[in-house]
Design an enzyme around this catalytic site. Structure first.
Site, PDB file in Angstrom:
ATOM      1  N   LYS A  51      -0.230  -0.008   5.155  1.00 34.99           N
ATOM      2  CA  LYS A  51      -1.025  -0.922   3.700  1.00 34.99           C
ATOM      3  C   LYS A  51      -0.725  -2.097   4.593  1.00 34.99           C
ATOM      4  CE  LYS A  51      -1.236   1.776  -0.452  1.00 34.99           C
ATOM      5  NZ  LYS A  51      -0.156   1.919  -1.357  1.00 34.99           N
ATOM      6  N   GLN A  79       4.555   1.179  -5.176  1.00 34.20           N
ATOM      7  CA  GLN A  79       4.001   2.015  -4.665  1.00 34.20           C
ATOM      8  C   GLN A  79       4.235   3.710  -5.184  1.00 34.20           C
ATOM      9  OE1 GLN A  79       2.206   2.912  -2.024  1.00 34.20           O
ATOM     10  NE2 GLN A  79       2.342   5.069  -2.186  1.00 34.20           N
ATOM     11  N   ASP A 108      -3.721  -2.988  -7.641  1.00 35.02           N
ATOM     12  CA  ASP A 108      -3.997  -1.822  -7.474  1.00 35.02           C
ATOM     13  C   ASP A 108      -4.936  -1.696  -9.093  1.00 35.02           C
ATOM     14  OD1 ASP A 108      -3.425  -0.080  -6.131  1.00 35.02           O
ATOM     15  OD2 ASP A 108      -1.052   0.218  -6.957  1.00 35.02           O
TER      16      ASP A 108
END
Ligand code: NDP
Length: 285
Positions: free
Chosen positions: A49, A93, A116
């Site tokens: 990422k 994460q 997200d």
């Protein structure tokens, strides 16, 4: 034989388009990624990422915390990132170590920076048809589908899997495209028969090659979200999806391979969400 939907190439062109838009901005979109602990798979994801964020011309802020980080420390960091004007997107994460409550941490993220798309606010916006931030993998699926099927009006879509991360948001996006959507899950009766009604079949289950070739309606578009590691020859492992690809490709009109289908779209859509969040936040300043 089905057309292969090349997610790798699609994701590369999406990233290039994002990079060119970023290059023309008077500010630098910034993505903060928080990693707690040493989970090897998570470390790889976070490194990828960060790399792709920088390649797109954005700022990447990595925050690595030890596995025994306290709830208070993590929530304090999230609040600092919420307030940081250089940060437009925040991603924590998952999975988190067991002593930390992921729902609580996600809820602490500002919905405007929730790239997200996992906060309750963004889930509610999606269901209500309001502009928000959509989870990256479902967004990637719908972009691949839009490319293949510019008009999905009236098509029967079957989504197998009802997780908040994948199945539910994909179903909402398909509904927005005027599909007739059925959500299937572990209690669904006659799943093979249901799948055979699908013009669009999305598998997001996490069971290797569960969807057999004869579950696929001839000509259907098949999106395989599954990423499953299975034993291969020589003691190695290989990745397979939730769809028995070789069989399904005989009948489908188009199908995503695993790897190289939906997978590469996820990070590309994370960058897209970061750009979207940055534009909204900078306009609102
Ligand atoms: P979850 O485990 O959260 O959800 C799985 C869903 O599948 C559940 O809704 C479950 O039903 C359903 N299911 C399980 N067994 C069956 C069955 N036998 N028949 C029908 N439905 C069943 O998984 P995720 O949604 O997080 O992920 C799904 C897959 O997508 C995984 O392989 C994951 O690795 C992959 N993935 C890929 C990403 C990418 O970037 N390409 C990103 C995220 C996930 P029930 O609710 O009834 O238990």
């Amino acid at each position: 034989m089905a057309d292969i939907i090349d997610g790798k190439a699609f994701a590369a062109s999406l990233r290039a388009a994002i990079a060119s838009e970023v290059a023309g901005l008077p500010y630098k979109p910034g993505l903060a990624v928080v990693l707690v602990g040493e989970d090897p798979a998570s470390k790889v994801y976070v490194a990828n990422k960060a790399k792709q964020t920088v390649e797109a011309g954005m700022a990447s802020f990595e925050h690595k915390l030890p596995a025994d980080t306290t709830r208070e420390n993590l929530l304090t960091l999230v609040r600092q990132l919420n307030a940081d004007l250089k940060v437009h997107g925040i991603l924590v994460q998952l999975p988190l170590p067991k002593h930390l409550n992921a729902d609580e941490v996600i809820a602490a993220i500002s919905p405007e920076k929730d790239v997200d798309g996992l906060t309750v606010v963004n889930a509610g916006r999606l269901v209500s048809g309001l502009p928000g931030l959509v989870p990256c993998t479902p967004l990637g699926c719908i972009l691949l589908l839009e490319d293949r099927l510019p008009d999905m009006t009236g098509l029967n879509a079957v989504v197998i899997g009802r997780s908040n991360l994948v199945g539910k948001p994909i179903a909402q996006l398909l509904l927005q495209k005027n599909c007739t959507v059925t959500m299937a899950h572990s209690r669904t009766r006659n799943l093979p028969g249901l799948c055979r009604t699908a013009d669009i079949l999305v598998a997001a289950v996490g069971r290797p090659e569960m969807v057999k070739g004869d579950w696929v309606k001839p000509g259907a578009t098949v999106i395989d979200v599954g990423i499953n590691r299975v034993p291969a020859e020589g003691g190695k492992t290989r990745l397979v999806g939730d769809v028995a690809y070789t069989e399904a490709a005989q009948l489908a009109g188009a199908i995503t391979p695993v790897p190289g289908g939906v997978g590469p779209m996820t990070i590309a859509c994370l960058l897209r969400n970061t750009l979207t969040a940055a534009k909204r936040l900078e306009t609102a300043k």
